[in-house]
Design a protein around this motif. Structure first.
Motif, PDB file in Angstrom:
ATOM      1  N   HIS A  73       0.845  -1.197   0.000  1.00 20.76           N
ATOM      2  CA  HIS A  73       0.000   0.000   0.000  1.00 20.76           C
ATOM      3  C   HIS A  73       0.882   1.249   0.000  1.00 20.76           C
ATOM      4  CE1 HIS A  73      -3.212   2.764   1.008  1.00 20.76           C
ATOM      5  NE2 HIS A  73      -4.101   1.778   1.072  1.00 20.76           N
ATOM      6  N   PRO A  74       0.565   2.246  -0.831  1.00 19.25           N
ATOM      7  CA  PRO A  74       1.395   3.465  -0.873  1.00 19.25           C
ATOM      8  C   PRO A  74       1.427   4.248   0.438  1.00 19.25           C
ATOM      9  CG  PRO A  74       0.014   3.301  -2.828  1.00 19.25           C
ATOM     10  CD  PRO A  74      -0.469   2.248  -1.877  1.00 19.25           C
ATOM     11  N   ARG A  75       0.492   3.963   1.354  1.00 21.23           N
ATOM     12  CA  ARG A  75       0.495   4.671   2.639  1.00 21.23           C
ATOM     13  C   ARG A  75       0.864   3.735   3.785  1.00 21.23           C
ATOM     14  NH1 ARG A  75      -3.934   6.974  -0.121  1.00 21.23           N
ATOM     15  NH2 ARG A  75      -5.491   5.867   1.114  1.00 21.23           N
ATOM     16  N   PHE A  76       1.673   2.753   3.476  1.00 23.97           N
ATOM     17  CA  PHE A  76       2.257   1.874   4.499  1.00 23.97           C
ATOM     18  C   PHE A  76       3.494   2.584   5.044  1.00 23.97           C
ATOM     19  CE2 PHE A  76       4.938  -1.375   6.243  1.00 23.97           C
ATOM     20  CZ  PHE A  76       4.111  -2.393   6.674  1.00 23.97           C
ATOM     21  N   PHE A  77       3.375   3.149   6.250  1.00 19.69           N
ATOM     22  CA  PHE A  77       4.457   3.919   6.860  1.00 19.69           C
ATOM     23  C   PHE A  77       4.984   3.248   8.130  1.00 19.69           C
ATOM     24  CE2 PHE A  77       1.661   7.439   5.018  1.00 19.69           C
ATOM     25  CZ  PHE A  77       2.369   7.498   3.832  1.00 19.69           C
ATOM     26  N   ALA A  78       4.678   1.985   8.316  1.00 19.70           N
ATOM     27  CA  ALA A  78       5.081   1.254   9.518  1.00 19.70           C
ATOM     28  C   ALA A  78       6.357   0.456   9.253  1.00 19.70           C
ATOM     29  CB  ALA A  78       3.956   0.311   9.948  1.00 19.70           C
ATOM     30  N   TYR A  79       6.968  -0.032  10.327  1.00 20.04           N
ATOM     31  CA  TYR A  79       8.132  -0.917  10.222  1.00 20.04           C
ATOM     32  C   TYR A  79       9.119  -0.358   9.181  1.00 20.04           C
ATOM     33  CZ  TYR A  79       4.642  -3.821  12.531  1.00 20.04           C
ATOM     34  OH  TYR A  79       3.679  -4.292  13.378  1.00 20.04           O
ATOM     35  N   PHE A  80       9.568  -1.250   8.278  1.00 22.52           N
ATOM     36  CA  PHE A  80      10.250  -0.840   7.050  1.00 22.52           C
ATOM     37  C   PHE A  80       9.495  -1.484   5.894  1.00 22.52           C
ATOM     38  CE2 PHE A  80      14.239  -0.367   9.713  1.00 22.52           C
ATOM     39  CZ  PHE A  80      14.252   1.016   9.630  1.00 22.52           C
ATOM     40  N   PRO A  81       9.633  -0.974   4.673  1.00 25.99           N
ATOM     41  CA  PRO A  81       8.883  -1.561   3.564  1.00 25.99           C
ATOM     42  C   PRO A  81       9.387  -2.958   3.220  1.00 25.99           C
ATOM     43  CG  PRO A  81      10.468   0.047   2.752  1.00 25.99           C
ATOM     44  CD  PRO A  81      10.484   0.158   4.248  1.00 25.99           C
ATOM     45  N   ALA A  82       8.521  -3.711   2.574  1.00 25.08           N
ATOM     46  CA  ALA A  82       8.913  -4.993   1.961  1.00 25.08           C
ATOM     47  C   ALA A  82       8.408  -4.926   0.530  1.00 25.08           C
ATOM     48  CB  ALA A  82       8.314  -6.175   2.719  1.00 25.08           C
TER      49      ALA A  82
END
Length: 470
Positions: A73-82
């Motif tokens: 999701h473009p608004r996934f701002f948690a953790y780090f991206p995968a």
């Protein structure tokens, strides 16, 4: 399923994938289900007879998908991206279709030789010295474990694997509070023991290990009859992006002949941009380095690049060569299973090749530079809000803040409620961490399809939900 059906379903799933990714902004980022919701829909026993693929796919959409947190999701701002880019997905699809087992050169020569070349490409892209050679691990955790095992064997004169650890020197490993918990787990698995992981105090805005404290701790252990084995430094720690002074750490390590491993799992990808390489000045002095292309370069989990200065030490630590794994009549080949903990290996190099060829270094640099610039813009806007405090300034695209309205009593409880409310809302996804004991909110931008508008929307959502809480 016959091959005609496979072809039909392959095309249908490809169309479904396009629809899924092009409508992700319409979905809540985090799965909006309660514990047990999915499990209750799955039969307790397996089917005795086969069924129609149509029914299986319908259940996938109706049972599985509601329980998926959308990491793309473009608004996934948690953790780090995968991140998973389209060429990476296609490469993994091809690797799955061919389904090679890439444990030895002879079991898949193309996979081995492509892995060699792709790690050279990545090394060049990051500006690492030519003396590093690379291997693809499944995760940074595995690379760190391999490094800790190498530290152990090297410090024990290669006796640990043969004799066991009983009766040998008590080893010490050094790190800061900013390292990932994979370091702790590596210490456990390596048999060194949690109590022998020495955490060194940090200093400065980058929360780096204090060099004087590191050296004093090493000397203290030697004076107490303990055996220092190595140091794990971090560049871009998970909590707040903490970065150790790699050059200073390596200089101290050289005084005591210690092995230095640098965990740059997230931040290492940004080093394809020369202007960010100051975060790991001195990296060429390290003995090993790991970063995850599957985080910020779009090369789809799992794909971790592990670079080592002396592969012989790694191979001496991990290699076992029974007769059935020997390749006869071929000298000078690499069997990457001897560089890894698992024997079995997938064809991971293929997705690196696809992504680098499709996007090029310049395309990946532009993406990372955008994420950093947009995160800094969001940070600056949030810093102007009187009800919010910035706890740690941006390291690349990561910073932390907290909601602190005038008169609020329990800020930890308030900020946890804010994070939970934001994630229940679904428009963005954030996580929390702690800074100096205080619970704070963590923001990190890095999804490949994110736009400036996606990132600035976070400010609107945070403000709106904070007002509702107040």
């Amino acid at each position: 399923m016959n091959w005609d059906e496979f072809s039909k379903w392959g095309a249908r799933i490809s169309d479904w994938a396009k629809g899924y990714h092009t409508t992700l902004r319409d979905r809540p980022v985090r799965a909006q289900v309660a514990p047990g919701d999915i499990l209750r829909q799955l039969p307790e026993t397996p089917p005795t007879t086969g069924g129609a693929m149509e029914d299986v796919f319908a259940d996938f959409e109706n049972i599985v998908m509601p329980g998926i947190t959308h990491w793309q999701h473009p608004r996934f701002f948690a953790y780090f991206p995968a991140n998973a880019t389209p060429p990476s997905m296609l490469a993994d699809y091809l690797a799955t279709v061919v389904a090679p087992q890439c444990m030895l050169w002879q079991t898949s020569p193309a996979a081995t030789e492509m892995e060699t070349r792709m790690l050279q490409w990545l090394r060049q892209s990051l500006g690492l010295a030519d003396h590093f050679e690379g291997v693809i691990q499944d995760s940074a955790s595995t690379a760190t474990l391999a490094a800790v095992l190498t530290m152990r064997e090297r410090a024990l004169a290669w006796k640990g694997n043969e004799e066991g650890l009983a009766g040998l020197d008590t080893l010490r490993i050094y790190c800061s509070e900013e390292v990932h918990t994979s370091v702790d787990r590596a210490i456990w698995i390596a048999g060194i023991g949690q109590n022998n992981l020495r955490r060194v105090p940090t200093q400065g805005p980058l929360r780096s290990m204090q060099p004087e404290a590191l050296e004093a701790t090493i000397k203290e252990d030697i004076a107490n009859g303990l055996k220092p084995a190595g140091i794990v430094a971090c560049v871009g720690g998970t909590g707040t992006g903490g970065c150790d002074d790699v050059s200073a750490v390596c200089d101290i390590a050289a005084k005591f002949d210690l092995y230095v491993h640098v965990d740059a799992a997230w931040a290492g990808a940004a080093m394809i941009c020369p202007e960010y390489r100051h975060y790991w000045t001195g990296i060429d002095k390290a003995d090993s380095v790991v970063f995850n292309p599957h985080k910020w370069l779009g090369m789809q989990f799992d794909c971790s690049a592990h670079f080592v200065k002396n592969p012989d030490d790694l191979v001496r630590t991990l290699a076992i060569r029974p007769e059935y794994l020997k390749t006869h009549g071929a000298d000078g080949i690499i069997n990457y299973s001897e560089w890894s903990v698992p024997l079995g290996r997938r064809f991971r190099a293929l997705k690196i090749w696809f992504v680098l060829r499709v996007y090029g270094i310049e395309g990946l640099q532009a993406m990372i530079r955008n994420h950093v610039a947009w995160a800094e813009e969001l940070h600056d806007l949030l810093a102007q809000e009187s009800d919010f405090e910035i706890l740690t300034a941006p390291v690349l695209s990561l910073f932390t803040f907290r909601y602190a309205p005038e008169g609020a009593k329990d800020l930890d409880e308030l900020n946890q409620r804010l994070v939970d409310a934001i994630n229940d809302d679904g428009r963005i996804y954030l996580t929390q961490t702690r800074v100096a004991g205080a619970l704070v909110i963590r923001f990190q931008a890095g999804q490949v399809d994110a736009t400036r508008e996606d990132i600035l929307l976070a400010l609107e959502v945070i403000q709106e939900i904070a007002r509702d809480l107040r």
